[in-house]
Each structure stands twice: as C-alpha cells, then as structure tokens.
Design a protein around this motif. Sequence first.
Motif, PDB file in Angstrom:
ATOM      1  N   LYS A 251      37.711  59.133  63.520  1.00 44.70           N
ATOM      2  CA  LYS A 251      36.636  58.137  63.561  1.00 44.70           C
ATOM      3  C   LYS A 251      36.993  56.896  62.731  1.00 44.70           C
ATOM      4  N   LEU A 252      37.597  57.135  61.568  1.00 45.58           N
ATOM      5  CA  LEU A 252      38.006  56.008  60.730  1.00 45.58           C
ATOM      6  C   LEU A 252      39.070  55.159  61.421  1.00 45.58           C
ATOM      7  N   ARG A 253      39.992  55.853  62.114  1.00 51.48           N
ATOM      8  CA  ARG A 253      41.063  55.128  62.789  1.00 51.48           C
ATOM      9  C   ARG A 253      40.514  54.216  63.885  1.00 51.48           C
ATOM     10  N   VAL A 254      39.527  54.713  64.624  1.00 49.74           N
ATOM     11  CA  VAL A 254      38.927  53.922  65.702  1.00 49.74           C
ATOM     12  C   VAL A 254      38.086  52.782  65.142  1.00 49.74           C
ATOM     13  N   GLU A 255      37.337  53.077  64.074  1.00 47.40           N
ATOM     14  CA  GLU A 255      36.447  52.066  63.510  1.00 47.40           C
ATOM     15  C   GLU A 255      37.207  50.949  62.806  1.00 47.40           C
ATOM     16  N   TYR A 256      38.259  51.320  62.092  1.00 49.46           N
ATOM     17  CA  TYR A 256      39.053  50.343  61.332  1.00 49.46           C
ATOM     18  C   TYR A 256      40.455  50.261  61.938  1.00 49.46           C
ATOM     19  N   ASP A 257      40.513  49.675  63.109  1.00 48.16           N
ATOM     20  CA  ASP A 257      41.761  49.726  63.875  1.00 48.16           C
ATOM     21  C   ASP A 257      42.881  48.832  63.328  1.00 48.16           C
ATOM     22  N   THR A 258      42.554  47.902  62.429  1.00 49.31           N
ATOM     23  CA  THR A 258      43.598  46.997  61.908  1.00 49.31           C
ATOM     24  C   THR A 258      44.104  47.397  60.524  1.00 49.31           C
ATOM     25  N   LEU A 259      43.471  48.402  59.920  1.00 47.49           N
ATOM     26  CA  LEU A 259      43.885  48.795  58.575  1.00 47.49           C
ATOM     27  C   LEU A 259      45.194  49.582  58.602  1.00 47.49           C
ATOM     28  N   THR A 260      45.956  49.458  57.500  1.00 45.63           N
ATOM     29  CA  THR A 260      47.171  50.257  57.361  1.00 45.63           C
ATOM     30  C   THR A 260      46.783  51.685  56.982  1.00 45.63           C
ATOM     31  N   LEU A 261      47.758  52.571  57.043  1.00 49.81           N
ATOM     32  CA  LEU A 261      47.494  53.964  56.662  1.00 49.81           C
ATOM     33  C   LEU A 261      47.090  54.072  55.203  1.00 49.81           C
ATOM     34  N   SER A 262      47.674  53.242  54.349  1.00 54.27           N
ATOM     35  CA  SER A 262      47.317  53.261  52.927  1.00 54.27           C
ATOM     36  C   SER A 262      45.865  52.855  52.734  1.00 54.27           C
ATOM     37  N   GLU A 263      45.455  51.806  53.450  1.00 56.94           N
ATOM     38  CA  GLU A 263      44.061  51.352  53.351  1.00 56.94           C
ATOM     39  C   GLU A 263      43.113  52.383  53.945  1.00 56.94           C
ATOM     40  N   LEU A 264      43.537  53.010  55.018  1.00 57.97           N
ATOM     41  CA  LEU A 264      42.709  54.026  55.677  1.00 57.97           C
ATOM     42  C   LEU A 264      42.517  55.250  54.781  1.00 57.97           C
ATOM     43  N   SER A 265      43.560  55.605  54.051  1.00 59.78           N
ATOM     44  CA  SER A 265      43.490  56.809  53.196  1.00 59.78           C
ATOM     45  C   SER A 265      42.436  56.680  52.113  1.00 59.78           C
ATOM     46  N   SER A 266      42.196  55.423  51.642  1.00 62.87           N
ATOM     47  CA  SER A 266      41.196  55.222  50.579  1.00 62.87           C
ATOM     48  C   SER A 266      39.775  55.356  51.097  1.00 62.87           C
ATOM     49  N   LEU A 267      39.572  55.316  52.416  1.00 56.96           N
ATOM     50  CA  LEU A 267      38.233  55.448  53.005  1.00 56.96           C
ATOM     51  C   LEU A 267      37.869  56.901  53.291  1.00 56.96           C
ATOM     52  N   GLU A 268      38.852  57.777  53.205  1.00 57.04           N
ATOM     53  CA  GLU A 268      38.584  59.192  53.444  1.00 57.04           C
ATOM     54  C   GLU A 268      37.661  59.746  52.350  1.00 57.04           C
ATOM     55  N   ASN A 269      36.928  60.764  52.697  1.00 52.11           N
ATOM     56  CA  ASN A 269      36.014  61.402  51.748  1.00 52.11           C
ATOM     57  C   ASN A 269      36.261  62.911  51.698  1.00 52.11           C
ATOM     58  N   PRO A 270      36.947  63.359  50.629  1.00 52.02           N
ATOM     59  CA  PRO A 270      37.471  62.598  49.494  1.00 52.02           C
ATOM     60  C   PRO A 270      38.742  61.844  49.897  1.00 52.02           C
ATOM     61  N   PRO A 271      39.135  60.833  49.094  1.00 51.49           N
ATOM     62  CA  PRO A 271      40.361  60.074  49.412  1.00 51.49           C
ATOM     63  C   PRO A 271      41.584  60.984  49.472  1.00 51.49           C
ATOM     64  N   ILE A 272      42.479  60.663  50.396  1.00 52.41           N
ATOM     65  CA  ILE A 272      43.712  61.435  50.534  1.00 52.41           C
ATOM     66  C   ILE A 272      44.903  60.477  50.522  1.00 52.41           C
ATOM     67  N   SER A 273      46.098  61.025  50.569  1.00 57.38           N
ATOM     68  CA  SER A 273      47.295  60.185  50.526  1.00 57.38           C
ATOM     69  C   SER A 273      47.605  59.589  51.904  1.00 57.38           C
ATOM     70  N   LYS A 274      48.453  58.579  51.894  1.00 62.56           N
ATOM     71  CA  LYS A 274      48.896  57.953  53.130  1.00 62.56           C
ATOM     72  C   LYS A 274      49.600  58.964  54.031  1.00 62.56           C
ATOM     73  N   SER A 275      50.432  59.815  53.447  1.00 65.24           N
ATOM     74  CA  SER A 275      51.179  60.804  54.237  1.00 65.24           C
ATOM     75  C   SER A 275      50.243  61.821  54.883  1.00 65.24           C
ATOM     76  N   GLN A 276      49.145  62.143  54.174  1.00 64.70           N
ATOM     77  CA  GLN A 276      48.174  63.087  54.750  1.00 64.70           C
ATOM     78  C   GLN A 276      47.457  62.483  55.951  1.00 64.70           C
ATOM     79  N   VAL A 277      47.124  61.191  55.847  1.00 62.27           N
ATOM     80  CA  VAL A 277      46.509  60.501  56.983  1.00 62.27           C
ATOM     81  C   VAL A 277      47.458  60.512  58.174  1.00 62.27           C
TER      82      VAL A 277
END
Length: 295
Positions: A251-277
């Motif tokens: 859902k985050l990937r679709v909603e924030y389609d221009t963000l990098t993986l690093s930026e996307l990882s900070s929106l996770e709840n709880p936050p996770i690493s870029k590699s996990q995303v």
Amino acid sequence: MSFSGDTKSTLAQETIDKNCCLTACLAGMLHFSPVTDENVLTFKTESKEVSSFFSSLLISTAEIAAETKRVGSAYKTELSGENFEKIRHLTAKADGGENITRFFHCRKCDNMFFRGAFLASGFVNPPDKPGRIELSTADADVACDSATSLTRHFRLPKLSVRRGNQIIYYRDTESIEYFLSYIGANKAAFAIINAQMLKEKTNEVNRKKNCDIANITKSVTASGIYIEAIQKLMETGDFDKLPPELKQTAKLRVEYDTLTLSELSSLENPPISKSQVSKRLQKIYSLYKSLYPED
C-alpha cells in the motif's frame, strides 16, 4: 584586444630592475623575431605597449633609436645596416657552440629571456578555449636550445613546424599556468587557473546530476514494476493472500510511488530497513509472477 594581446601589454609594463635581465629580455625578443637574408630584423606587434617597451630596450641596452611605423593595426620596427650590427651579438650564435644560456647571468635572466620571446612571438589561448601556449622562431637551433632550457624548470615542450617556423608549445593546463607565472604574467595565469577550477567544478556538478538522474530513473523504473504487480493483485483479489506486513508495504509503495526505498522504509510501522522493504517488494513480485507468468 585578444587574451594574448592583453597578456603581452600587461607584461610590457612590468618593471625589470637588473641590467642583465634587460639584456636577456631584449635577446629573447630578437631571437624570436624574423631575420631576412638581407640582415634585416623585423619586430612586429599589435600592442602599443610592447612596441614602446621594445624601443626603450633598444635605447637602454644597445643605444639604438630605431623608427617604428604603424602598418595597419600593427607596429613595425626594422633593424638593418648599422643598427643590425649593433644587435648582432644579441642574435648571432656565439663562438664555441654556446647557446641561449649565455644570456643567463642571474636567476631571473632566463625568465626574462622567455618573457621577451613571448612578447615577440608568443600566443596563448583564452581561458575558455582548449589550453595552448606557443612560441615561434625561424631558427631550429634556437627552438632546440629553448626547449632544452625550459626543461630545467618543467616538462619538455612539444615541437612542430608551421609555415617554415619552429613552434615550441604546451597544451596541458599545468604547464601553461607555470610558464605564464614563470615569465611574470600572473594575471593571465590566475585567469586560466580560475577557469580550470570552474570547469572542474562544473564537470563535478554535471557528473553528480547525471548520477542522480540515473538513480532516479532506475528507482522510478523499479517502482513502476512493483506498482504494476500490486495493482494486478488488487484487481484480481489475490492481494488478500498477502500477509499483513507485505500488504502494508504494498500500500505504501502504491501511495508513495516516487519515494526511494530508504524514504519508504521510514513510513513503515514500525520503521524497517531499506533492505527489508526491498525483500518485501521482491516477495510480492514473486507471488505476482507465480500467479500470472504470462504478464
């Protein structure tokens, strides 16, 4: 006036304190001026300051008051007859095979000799053009002697022939800067240094910009592949087969389609690493390909 002309005019107004250096400078101007078979030496310049400097050197060093004529945009001084004989010791090859170093009596004389050579026949490209500085003489021995002398201070210059003249030249910026400083043309040297620094900075900015564009393009391309897969799963109802954490990432990937993986990882709840995303998106894509291998 051209960059070369401005440089020569400025040089011609620089003070030379020692008599030996004045003689060396005049010798440089004479050695790099053409001499015809009739024993006529012609000094020609487009700079009024250089012409006046040459005339003053003739008076103070050789006691010659030569006439200078205006020919078009140039100032022309010819030395012939008695005047030519007076400067013969400054132009003729010395007995015993001595070369131009016979004019070097103090640590500044060689600098002044090449200042004179540049004033007589030199050319330097402006800072915004490809680097090149050159001297021209009709005498091959003078060219070889000069090239050898210059190696005492920096690298060996290149030699070539153009319309019967011997050309001594440098094309690398470092040698051009050094030669200009060596003959006292510090303003011109700084102009070339500043231009080179600006060019390097511009190239650095362009490289970073191109790299950023490439990374963004790569990120957007990858993002589009994942979004296409997620939307397909949503349309077919297969999205519900995903575990909660993969649904959240999708859902985050679709909603924030221009963000990098690093930026996307900070929106996770709880936050996770870029590699996990990245791993979660790859799992989603793997499920998509297993369900729709023909897409």
